[in-house]
Design an enzyme around this catalytic site. Structure first.
Site, PDB file in Angstrom:
ATOM      1  N   GLY A  20     -10.474  54.544   3.189  1.00  0.00           N
ATOM      2  CA  GLY A  20     -11.472  53.679   2.529  1.00  0.00           C
ATOM      3  C   GLY A  20     -11.794  52.445   3.337  1.00  0.00           C
ATOM      4  N   ALA A  65      -3.469  54.684  15.867  1.00  0.00           N
ATOM      5  CA  ALA A  65      -3.948  55.500  16.988  1.00  0.00           C
ATOM      6  C   ALA A  65      -4.098  54.657  18.243  1.00  0.00           C
ATOM      7  CB  ALA A  65      -5.290  56.122  16.620  1.00  0.00           C
ATOM      8  N   ARG A  69     -17.388  38.375  11.016  1.00  0.00           N
ATOM      9  CA  ARG A  69     -16.371  39.378  11.297  1.00  0.00           C
ATOM     10  C   ARG A  69     -16.524  39.831  12.746  1.00  0.00           C
ATOM     11  NH1 ARG A  69     -13.467  41.380   7.231  1.00  0.00           N
ATOM     12  NH2 ARG A  69     -13.333  43.470   8.107  1.00  0.00           N
ATOM     13  N   THR A  93     -12.025  48.746   5.212  1.00  0.00           N
ATOM     14  CA  THR A  93     -12.271  47.398   4.706  1.00  0.00           C
ATOM     15  C   THR A  93     -13.005  47.474   3.371  1.00  0.00           C
ATOM     16  OG1 THR A  93     -12.504  46.608   6.975  1.00  0.00           O
ATOM     17  CG2 THR A  93     -13.439  45.215   5.247  1.00  0.00           C
ATOM     18  N   GLY A 146     -21.047  29.429   4.790  1.00  0.00           N
ATOM     19  CA  GLY A 146     -21.877  29.727   3.607  1.00  0.00           C
ATOM     20  C   GLY A 146     -22.719  30.959   3.834  1.00  0.00           C
ATOM     21  N   ASP A 205     -18.975  49.215  11.956  1.00  0.00           N
ATOM     22  CA  ASP A 205     -18.938  47.809  12.357  1.00  0.00           C
ATOM     23  C   ASP A 205     -18.590  47.612  13.834  1.00  0.00           C
ATOM     24  OD1 ASP A 205     -19.463  47.260   9.722  1.00  0.00           O
ATOM     25  OD2 ASP A 205     -17.678  46.035   9.368  1.00  0.00           O
ATOM     26  N   HIS A 214     -41.508  50.284 -18.697  1.00  0.00           N
ATOM     27  CA  HIS A 214     -41.603  48.963 -19.334  1.00  0.00           C
ATOM     28  C   HIS A 214     -40.581  48.882 -20.452  1.00  0.00           C
ATOM     29  CE1 HIS A 214     -43.393  45.289 -20.849  1.00  0.00           C
ATOM     30  NE2 HIS A 214     -43.353  45.819 -22.068  1.00  0.00           N
TER      31      HIS A 214
HETATM   32  P1  FAD Z   1     -13.835  49.599   8.269  1.00  0.00           P
HETATM   33  O1  FAD Z   1     -14.189  49.732   6.847  1.00  0.00           O
HETATM   34  O2  FAD Z   1     -13.380  48.287   8.772  1.00  0.00           O
HETATM   35  O3  FAD Z   1     -12.732  50.711   8.546  1.00  0.00           O
HETATM   36  C1  FAD Z   1     -12.088  50.825   9.782  1.00  0.00           C
HETATM   37  C2  FAD Z   1     -10.749  51.441   9.554  1.00  0.00           C
HETATM   38  O4  FAD Z   1     -10.175  51.748  10.809  1.00  0.00           O
HETATM   39  C3  FAD Z   1      -9.748  50.511   8.861  1.00  0.00           C
HETATM   40  O5  FAD Z   1      -9.273  51.119   7.685  1.00  0.00           O
HETATM   41  C4  FAD Z   1      -8.634  50.296   9.884  1.00  0.00           C
HETATM   42  O6  FAD Z   1      -7.354  50.221   9.284  1.00  0.00           O
HETATM   43  C5  FAD Z   1      -8.776  51.548  10.736  1.00  0.00           C
HETATM   44  N1  FAD Z   1      -8.270  51.375  12.112  1.00  0.00           N
HETATM   45  C6  FAD Z   1      -8.618  50.415  13.012  1.00  0.00           C
HETATM   46  N2  FAD Z   1      -7.956  50.594  14.161  1.00  0.00           N
HETATM   47  C7  FAD Z   1      -7.156  51.689  13.988  1.00  0.00           C
HETATM   48  C8  FAD Z   1      -6.233  52.368  14.815  1.00  0.00           C
HETATM   49  N3  FAD Z   1      -5.993  51.976  16.075  1.00  0.00           N
HETATM   50  N4  FAD Z   1      -5.584  53.437  14.295  1.00  0.00           N
HETATM   51  C9  FAD Z   1      -5.819  53.851  13.031  1.00  0.00           C
HETATM   52  N5  FAD Z   1      -6.706  53.254  12.210  1.00  0.00           N
HETATM   53  C10 FAD Z   1      -7.365  52.186  12.682  1.00  0.00           C
HETATM   54  N6  FAD Z   1     -20.703  45.926   3.095  1.00  0.00           N
HETATM   55  C11 FAD Z   1     -21.658  46.370   2.273  1.00  0.00           C
HETATM   56  O7  FAD Z   1     -22.452  47.232   2.667  1.00  0.00           O
HETATM   57  N7  FAD Z   1     -21.763  45.909   0.987  1.00  0.00           N
HETATM   58  C12 FAD Z   1     -20.924  44.977   0.501  1.00  0.00           C
HETATM   59  O8  FAD Z   1     -21.050  44.580  -0.663  1.00  0.00           O
HETATM   60  C13 FAD Z   1     -19.914  44.473   1.347  1.00  0.00           C
HETATM   61  N8  FAD Z   1     -19.040  43.555   0.899  1.00  0.00           N
HETATM   62  C14 FAD Z   1     -18.043  43.120   1.721  1.00  0.00           C
HETATM   63  C15 FAD Z   1     -17.154  42.179   1.230  1.00  0.00           C
HETATM   64  C16 FAD Z   1     -16.130  41.716   2.028  1.00  0.00           C
HETATM   65  C17 FAD Z   1     -15.164  40.688   1.481  1.00  0.00           C
HETATM   66  C18 FAD Z   1     -15.977  42.230   3.350  1.00  0.00           C
HETATM   67  C19 FAD Z   1     -14.843  41.767   4.214  1.00  0.00           C
HETATM   68  C20 FAD Z   1     -16.862  43.174   3.853  1.00  0.00           C
HETATM   69  C21 FAD Z   1     -17.911  43.616   3.044  1.00  0.00           C
HETATM   70  N9  FAD Z   1     -18.841  44.551   3.497  1.00  0.00           N
HETATM   71  C22 FAD Z   1     -19.831  44.986   2.662  1.00  0.00           C
HETATM   72  C23 FAD Z   1     -18.777  45.098   4.871  1.00  0.00           C
HETATM   73  C24 FAD Z   1     -18.129  46.512   4.861  1.00  0.00           C
HETATM   74  O9  FAD Z   1     -16.835  46.421   4.325  1.00  0.00           O
HETATM   75  C25 FAD Z   1     -18.105  47.059   6.266  1.00  0.00           C
HETATM   76  O10 FAD Z   1     -19.403  47.051   6.820  1.00  0.00           O
HETATM   77  C26 FAD Z   1     -17.578  48.496   6.282  1.00  0.00           C
HETATM   78  O11 FAD Z   1     -16.295  48.583   5.722  1.00  0.00           O
HETATM   79  C27 FAD Z   1     -17.565  49.036   7.712  1.00  0.00           C
HETATM   80  O12 FAD Z   1     -17.054  50.327   7.736  1.00  0.00           O
HETATM   81  P2  FAD Z   1     -16.336  50.918   9.043  1.00  0.00           P
HETATM   82  O13 FAD Z   1     -15.978  52.318   8.717  1.00  0.00           O
HETATM   83  O14 FAD Z   1     -17.148  50.651  10.232  1.00  0.00           O
HETATM   84  O15 FAD Z   1     -15.028  50.033   9.229  1.00  0.00           O
HETATM   85  P1  NAD Z   2     -21.833  35.644   7.741  1.00  0.00           P
HETATM   86  O1  NAD Z   2     -22.309  35.841   9.132  1.00  0.00           O
HETATM   87  O2  NAD Z   2     -22.612  36.225   6.627  1.00  0.00           O
HETATM   88  O3  NAD Z   2     -21.726  34.080   7.444  1.00  0.00           O
HETATM   89  C1  NAD Z   2     -20.952  33.222   8.228  1.00  0.00           C
HETATM   90  C2  NAD Z   2     -21.463  31.812   8.020  1.00  0.00           C
HETATM   91  O4  NAD Z   2     -20.523  30.917   8.588  1.00  0.00           O
HETATM   92  C3  NAD Z   2     -22.801  31.559   8.703  1.00  0.00           C
HETATM   93  O5  NAD Z   2     -23.702  31.022   7.759  1.00  0.00           O
HETATM   94  C4  NAD Z   2     -22.456  30.561   9.817  1.00  0.00           C
HETATM   95  O6  NAD Z   2     -23.497  29.653  10.064  1.00  0.00           O
HETATM   96  C5  NAD Z   2     -21.223  29.875   9.251  1.00  0.00           C
HETATM   97  N1  NAD Z   2     -20.307  29.319  10.256  1.00  0.00           N
HETATM   98  C6  NAD Z   2     -19.907  29.872  11.418  1.00  0.00           C
HETATM   99  N2  NAD Z   2     -19.000  29.087  12.034  1.00  0.00           N
HETATM  100  C7  NAD Z   2     -18.812  27.987  11.234  1.00  0.00           C
HETATM  101  C8  NAD Z   2     -17.987  26.821  11.313  1.00  0.00           C
HETATM  102  N3  NAD Z   2     -17.160  26.624  12.344  1.00  0.00           N
HETATM  103  N4  NAD Z   2     -18.053  25.911  10.310  1.00  0.00           N
HETATM  104  C9  NAD Z   2     -18.886  26.127   9.247  1.00  0.00           C
HETATM  105  N5  NAD Z   2     -19.683  27.220   9.127  1.00  0.00           N
HETATM  106  C10 NAD Z   2     -19.638  28.138  10.095  1.00  0.00           C
HETATM  107  O7  NAD Z   2     -20.321  36.138   7.754  1.00  0.00           O
HETATM  108  P2  NAD Z   2     -19.328  36.521   6.567  1.00  0.00           P
HETATM  109  O8  NAD Z   2     -19.732  35.857   5.302  1.00  0.00           O
HETATM  110  O9  NAD Z   2     -17.958  36.275   7.093  1.00  0.00           O
HETATM  111  O10 NAD Z   2     -19.565  38.069   6.414  1.00  0.00           O
HETATM  112  C11 NAD Z   2     -19.367  38.937   7.542  1.00  0.00           C
HETATM  113  C12 NAD Z   2     -20.174  40.194   7.406  1.00  0.00           C
HETATM  114  O11 NAD Z   2     -19.620  41.028   6.393  1.00  0.00           O
HETATM  115  C13 NAD Z   2     -21.621  39.986   6.968  1.00  0.00           C
HETATM  116  O12 NAD Z   2     -22.455  39.622   8.038  1.00  0.00           O
HETATM  117  C14 NAD Z   2     -21.963  41.323   6.416  1.00  0.00           C
HETATM  118  O13 NAD Z   2     -22.328  42.171   7.473  1.00  0.00           O
HETATM  119  C15 NAD Z   2     -20.656  41.789   5.806  1.00  0.00           C
HETATM  120  N6  NAD Z   2     -20.670  41.556   4.329  1.00  0.00           N
HETATM  121  C16 NAD Z   2     -21.652  42.126   3.582  1.00  0.00           C
HETATM  122  C17 NAD Z   2     -21.689  41.896   2.223  1.00  0.00           C
HETATM  123  C18 NAD Z   2     -22.771  42.523   1.413  1.00  0.00           C
HETATM  124  O14 NAD Z   2     -23.409  43.445   1.904  1.00  0.00           O
HETATM  125  N7  NAD Z   2     -22.987  42.083   0.179  1.00  0.00           N
HETATM  126  C19 NAD Z   2     -20.754  41.087   1.614  1.00  0.00           C
HETATM  127  C20 NAD Z   2     -19.784  40.518   2.394  1.00  0.00           C
HETATM  128  C21 NAD Z   2     -19.745  40.773   3.756  1.00  0.00           C
END
Ligand code: FAD
Ligand code: NAD
Length: 460
Positions: free
Chosen positions: A40, A117, A268, A42, A182, A307, A439
């Site tokens: 699953g 891995a 990130r 992140t 923010g 990502d 509606h």
């Molecule tokens: P990941 O989900 O990061 O999965 C990568 C996996 O690889 C991990 O489980 C890790 O453990 C594994 N891995 C890494 N290296 C190794 C290794 N060497 N060996 C074995 N396993 C390994 N996106 C949205 O679209 N909508 C949202 O509402 C949203 N909300 C978010 C809220 C938060 C707080 C955060 C942090 C992120 C959010 N995101 C959201 C972003 C979203 O989580 C990511 O874009 C998404 O998970 C990316 O998927 P991925 O498969 O590329 O990587």
């Molecule tokens: P973000 O890029 O959305 O926001 C980071 C913010 O931090 C920016 O506004 C930037 O100007 C500010 N910043 C950077 N350095 C700073 C500093 N030193 N002091 C003060 N402000 C500073 O990043 P995030 O909120 O960490 O999220 C990361 C990524 O995760 C997103 O870009 C998105 O791709 C993904 N995400 C998506 C969702 C969603 O789809 N609803 C939710 C959460 C996360």
């Protein structure tokens, strides 16, 4: 441990990796997914799902706490929250979903190996598990290692300084929470804790929150944060830990902001340092793995998705790439031909963006028509006390082809599918204007925005 071989090895079981695995399994490809923590990634464990669960819980709590101030004639006694129980409920949803992913992989006859891995070469990966080491030989390799929170060198994670992962597992509501950044995460989680009663300050280096969106879209969010009592310090940079909290600097002046917890959400970074990736010496695109329109890296037989390959770092992009790569490996003729990737920021109210913004359309040389319809003129929004916000459409001036939609308003996340469908289907303003929208629903604002673009809105 005996060594293994397969046709497809996927490193990472997040949305990119697990979807690639499921589709590959469905297509009869002998597949292994290696995940170092829990399937699953992140998204399911510490991202999308847990954050949306806590947003829901905080909304429910806040609704009850403030209902007496609303004109609905409802009174309720002051609610209490046991955050440890809320977090346990959130964890139960995570467990259901991650267990579900493991089940779906099994159903598709994909082997899931829990371990870390390390790439040996493009056809061989070493896995470290608590039971020992294992070598897996493979024909195709998919790198789906995802991303991790950016750590500020002068504010390392630990003690009071936390990332989103710890913030989503707190069992006590911090009295004073300072959020650095923010953006998406800072605003989503900052709003949660304010609604639960924390004193929240958001420190943003840019001159406004969510700088990637235009001010019309962010204004309702900024107003809602102000109404909730969240302090937003824009043009302010975090500098380091102070005696009682966080030292920040604005216009050359330093202040010490008191804080029990400092949540750092400044973006990130791709996990391109995981899995001994340097062994492959792949072409990089900055910190990301460079890919082409088939998610192929610079090495034959090695793909990268999600990502680790760049922006937008969204789960649904990772999933779509994963599905495509599985089909390419199965011999299908696929390439990345998506017209848009919707993005939803789950603030209060939500912001949705799909396709091109006005500035992006202009930068690509289009002459455009831009039209908005406010929720203040939408009956359903009135009945939900959610009149802030609007739906906006961006279309080509010459033939009215829709290039983009943006919206801000309560519940607009669910409009994102209509936006993406219209754009992917090549709809024109006339097409959307001609569709009967039920509606009373907020979706009528989509039709009315298209009608506005054609010069004959009906309800304004
Ligand atoms: P990941 O989900 O990061 O999965 C990568 C996996 O690889 C991990 O489980 C890790 O453990 C594994 N891995 C890494 N290296 C190794 C290794 N060497 N060996 C074995 N396993 C390994 N996106 C949205 O679209 N909508 C949202 O509402 C949203 N909300 C978010 C809220 C938060 C707080 C955060 C942090 C992120 C959010 N995101 C959201 C972003 C979203 O989580 C990511 O874009 C998404 O998970 C990316 O998927 P991925 O498969 O590329 O990587
Ligand atoms: P973000 O890029 O959305 O926001 C980071 C913010 O931090 C920016 O506004 C930037 O100007 C500010 N910043 C950077 N350095 C700073 C500093 N030193 N002091 C003060 N402000 C500073 O990043 P995030 O909120 O960490 O999220 C990361 C990524 O995760 C997103 O870009 C998105 O791709 C993904 N995400 C998506 C969702 C969603 O789809 N609803 C939710 C959460 C996360």
């Amino acid at each position: 441990m005996s060594d293994l071989s397969c046709t497809l090895l996927i490193i990472g079981g997040g949305p990119g990796g697990y979807i690639c695995g499921i589709r590959a399994g469905q297509l009869g490809i002998d597949t292994i997914v290696v995940e170092q923590t829990s399937p699953g990634g992140t998204c399911l464990n510490v991202g999308c799902i847990p954050s949306k669960a806590l947003i829901h819980a905080a909304d429910e709590f806040h609704k009850i706490a403030t209902v007496a101030d609303s004109p609905l004639g409802i009174t309720a006694s002051a609610p209490k929250i046991d955050l440890a129980k809320t977090v346990a409920w959130k964890d139960s949803i995570v467990a259901r979903l991650t267990g579900g992913v493991a089940g779906l992989l099994k159903k598709a006859k994909v082997r899931l190996v829990i371990g870390h891995a390390q790439i040996v070469d493009g056809k061989r990966v070493r896995i470290t598990t608590p039971e020992g080491e294992q070598i897996i030989d493979t024909e195709h390799l998919v790198i789906a290692t995802g991303s991790a929170p950016v750590e500020l060198p002068f504010l390392p994670f630990g003690g009071p300084v936390i990332s989103s992962t710890e913030a989503l597992a707190l069992e006590q509501i911090p009295q004073k929470l300072v959020v650095v950044g923010g953006g998406y995460i800072g605003l989503e989680i900052g709003t949660v804790f304010r609604k639960l009663g924390s004193d929240v300050t958001i420190v943003e280096a840019a001159h406004r929150i969510l700088p990637q969106y235009d001010t019309a879209l962010t204004k309702p969010v900024a107003k809602s944060l102000a109404d909730l009592g969240v302090k937003v310090l824009t043009g302010t940079a975090a500098k380091g830990l102070g005696k009682t909290g966080l030292i920040v600097e604005s216009e050359g002046k330093k202040t010490d902001l008191p804080a029990d917890k400092i949540l750092v959400t400044v973006g990130r970074r791709p996990r391109s340092d995981s899995a001994n990736l340097t062994a492959l010496d792949l072409t990089m695109d900055g910190p990301f793995i460079a890919i082409d329109d088939r998610c192929r890296t610079s090495m034959s037989g090695v793909f990268a998705i999600g990502d680790v390959t760049g922006e937008p770092m969204l789960a649904h992009r990772a999933m779509a790439q994963g599905e495509m790569v599985a089909e390419i490996i199965a011999g299908h003729n696929r390439s990345w031909d998506k017209a848009c990737i919707p993005a939803v920021c789950f603030t209060d109210p939500e912001i949705v963006s799909c396709g091109l913004s006005l500035d992006e359309a202009k930068a690509r040389g289009f002459e455009v028509t831009v039209a908005s319809f406010p929720f203040a003129a939408n009956g359903r929004a009135m009945t939900m006390e959610s009149e802030a916000g609007f739906v906006r459409v961006v279309a080509r001036k010459d033939n009215h082809l829709i290039l983009g939609f943006q919206a801000v308003g309560v519940g607009t996340a669910e409009l994102s599918a209509s936006f993406a469908t219209a754009i992917e289907m090549g709809a024109r303003l006339e097409d959307v204007a001609a569709i009967i929208h039920a509606h009373p629903t907020q979706s009528e604002a989509i039709q009315e925005a298209a009608l506005t673009g054609l010069g004959h809105a009906l309800h304004i």
